[in-house]
Design an enzyme around this catalytic site. Structure first.
Site, PDB file in Angstrom:
ATOM      1  N   ASP A 148      76.812  29.412  31.656  1.00 55.16           N
ATOM      2  CA  ASP A 148      78.162  30.403  32.172  1.00 55.16           C
ATOM      3  C   ASP A 148      77.237  30.896  33.685  1.00 55.16           C
ATOM      4  O   ASP A 148      76.740  31.708  34.244  1.00 55.16           O
ATOM      5  CB  ASP A 148      77.746  31.343  31.597  1.00 55.16           C
ATOM      6  CG  ASP A 148      78.814  32.764  31.663  1.00 55.16           C
ATOM      7  OD1 ASP A 148      80.277  32.678  32.836  1.00 55.16           O
ATOM      8  OD2 ASP A 148      79.259  33.868  30.752  1.00 55.16           O
TER       9      ASP A 148
ATOM     10  N   ASP B  96      84.257  28.648  34.633  1.00 54.66           N
ATOM     11  CA  ASP B  96      82.830  29.101  34.753  1.00 54.66           C
ATOM     12  C   ASP B  96      82.102  28.947  33.362  1.00 54.66           C
ATOM     13  O   ASP B  96      80.938  29.401  33.358  1.00 54.66           O
ATOM     14  CB  ASP B  96      82.781  31.036  35.676  1.00 54.66           C
ATOM     15  CG  ASP B  96      82.938  31.794  34.889  1.00 54.66           C
ATOM     16  OD1 ASP B  96      84.142  31.400  33.467  1.00 54.66           O
ATOM     17  OD2 ASP B  96      82.843  32.606  35.199  1.00 54.66           O
ATOM     18  N   GLU B  97      82.575  28.332  32.664  1.00 54.83           N
ATOM     19  CA  GLU B  97      82.232  28.687  31.177  1.00 54.83           C
ATOM     20  C   GLU B  97      82.996  27.301  30.438  1.00 54.83           C
ATOM     21  O   GLU B  97      84.057  27.086  30.243  1.00 54.83           O
ATOM     22  CB  GLU B  97      82.299  29.830  30.537  1.00 54.83           C
ATOM     23  CG  GLU B  97      81.628  29.772  29.103  1.00 54.83           C
ATOM     24  CD  GLU B  97      82.121  31.396  28.518  1.00 54.83           C
ATOM     25  OE1 GLU B  97      81.445  31.981  27.505  1.00 54.83           O
ATOM     26  OE2 GLU B  97      83.323  32.702  29.410  1.00 54.83           O
TER      27      GLU B  97
END
Length: 466
Positions: free
Chosen positions: A11, A105-106
């Site tokens: 993350d 983003d993960e």
């Protein structure tokens, strides 16, 4: 579950805001808030410096300004964020063929499938190398969680924030989860959390103690069974790189064009409900809502909004589809409407009412403020010309004399620009007329400049067994 912590969850830390700080030397170490800056704007991401003042995602921008009046407030640059995301996902794919992106983003990574890790020590090495490579390639930081299941890896990455690495060793899961609040578990949002609290259940241990039958009575069969299993640290979901079904959608073509805006809105709501029915029959949920509109002249527009987690809630899908419709001109008539959901997952996240609002004005305001709207089609020439003279806060510009900079603000016929680049010192500020011919919109500069052979992780193989 596995007997080694070989599932990794990455993350990125305060992704949008961190990218802006890396791009703008004058904002490093300062409060930065990214989101829609219009009257209905909400916060998409706040830097850790802004969070000290109580600013967080999904908060109305007006409230954020009251809490942190001296923060920098910027319009999102989604093109830059996507470019950085592609770099990060490329690094993840050097670790394993099984990479499951959840958002820009993960992502989850199955390290065992890539031969990158087989025990705790090798998993730690892979996680540490990944964090170093991300910093070297993007200039940003990410938090890594390692565990024997996806649920626990995600919990570990949350504990690692910011810029850390946490490993949950197999066999310690129950002891770790027990005292945590029920909201720690995936799918437990405010509504479910309140329902459990009214039943006297506030911790994961209390979920386990209540028993499966009681949870089914409180939450229904599917959710009750799933929640009880998670409370016992049972999660057998595999990391899935590709899904056979990429999206679920429905659409209708109308014999006679629809001109009534109210009718168009009702049709979109009906299509959203039908789409959710198909999702639920397939046992899926999704995070990206897509609206398709074919107008009277056969031009077809698509708009999309990505939520912060997957959902199969018809109210959330209707709300998102309605917001997307607000940005489409239907005055000439509509021949076809469609609603779809992509970014599919096999679980839901119930607190999306608040999370969906985190995008409510971000995409909407960005569509009004960005130099061009991304629709999948070429915009009309007159639309581009009009948009080019807008100066969204935080966006890149270039001046014929002073070079590259970014917009600090604009209004009353003036635009203020700070001239600096990612690898410069904090730059000087100058003000121009908004119609200054020497000032033009520009593309973002790379956050890190390097020769191709210097890119980490590209030629290096997986860590070998020692």
């Amino acid at each position: 579950m596995r007997n080694a912590p070989t599932i990794l969850h990455l993350d990125m830390d305060a992704f949008f805001a961190s990218a802006e700080q890396a791009s703008k030397p004058s904002l490093r170490g300062k409060a930065v808030v990214v989101g829609g800056l219009g009257l209905r704007g909400v916060v998409a991401t706040a830097s850790y410096e802004a969070r000290v003042f109580g600013v967080h995602s999904a908060m109305p921008m007006a409230q954020a300004r009251r809490l942190a009046p001296n923060a920098a407030y910027l319009v999102p640059r989604f093109g830059l964020y996507r470019e950085i995301s592609e770099q990060v996902m490329g690094l993840l794919r050097t670790l394993s063929p099984l990479v499951e992106p959840l958002s820009l983003d993960e992502a989850f990574v199955d390290l065992e499938a890539g031969g990158t890790a087989w025990d705790e020590a090798s998993a730690r090495r892979a996680g540490a190398k990944l964090r170093a490579d991300i910093r070297a390639v993007t200039g940003l930081t990410g938090s890594v969680g390692l565990a024997a299941s996806k649920m626990l890896a995600k919990i570990a990455s949350e504990q690692a924030k910011p810029d850390g690495l946490v490993v949950i060793e197999p066999g310690t899961e129950r002891a770790l989860l027990g005292p945590m609040p029920v909201r720690t578990l995936p799918g437990v949002g405010p509504a479910t959390g309140d329902h459990l609290r009214r039943g006297g259940i506030t911790t994961v241990d209390e979920i386990a103690e209540a028993g499966e039958d009681e949870l089914v009575r409180l939450l229904g069969k599917a959710h009750g069974h799933a929640l009880y299993a998670m409370a016992l640290a049972r999660d057998e979901r595999p990391v899935v790189a590709e899904r056979e079904t990429k999206s679920v959608s429905v659409e209708d073509t109308y014999d006679v064009d629809i001109h009534d805006r109210v009718r168009v809105g009702l049709e979109v709501q009906r299509l959203a409900d039908r789409c959710v029915e198909r999702l639920r029959r397939a046992g899926l949920s999704g995070r990206t809502i897509v609206l398709k509109v074919r107008r009277y002249d056969f031009s077809t527009l698509t708009r999309s909004e990505t939520l912060r987690g997957p959902t199969d809630d018809p109210a959330v899908v209707r709300e998102a589809a309605g917001r997307l419709l607000d940005a489409v001109d239907t005055t000439g008539g509509v021949r076809l409407l469609g609603v779809g959901v992509s970014g599919l997952a096999d679980y839901t996240q119930e607190d999306l009412f608040a999370q969906a609002r985190a995008r409510e004005a971000v995409e909407e305001t960005a569509a009004q403020e960005l130099p061009a709207v991304e629709t999948g089609e070429e915009p009309a020439a007159e639309q581009v010309t009009a948009a080019e003279r807008r100066w969204p806060a935080g966006h890149d510009v270039r001046h014929a004399e002073y070079g590259h900079g970014w917009v600090q603000g604009s209004g009353l016929g003036r635009v203020t620009v700070r001239f600096e680049t990612p690898d410069s010192q904090p730059g000087r500020v100058r003000t121009f007329r908004t119609d200054d011919g020497a000032l033009e919109p520009a593309d973002p500069l790379p956050l890190v400049t390097r020769r191709p052979e210097e890119a980490p992780g590209v030629s290096a193989g997986a860590p070998g067994r020692t």
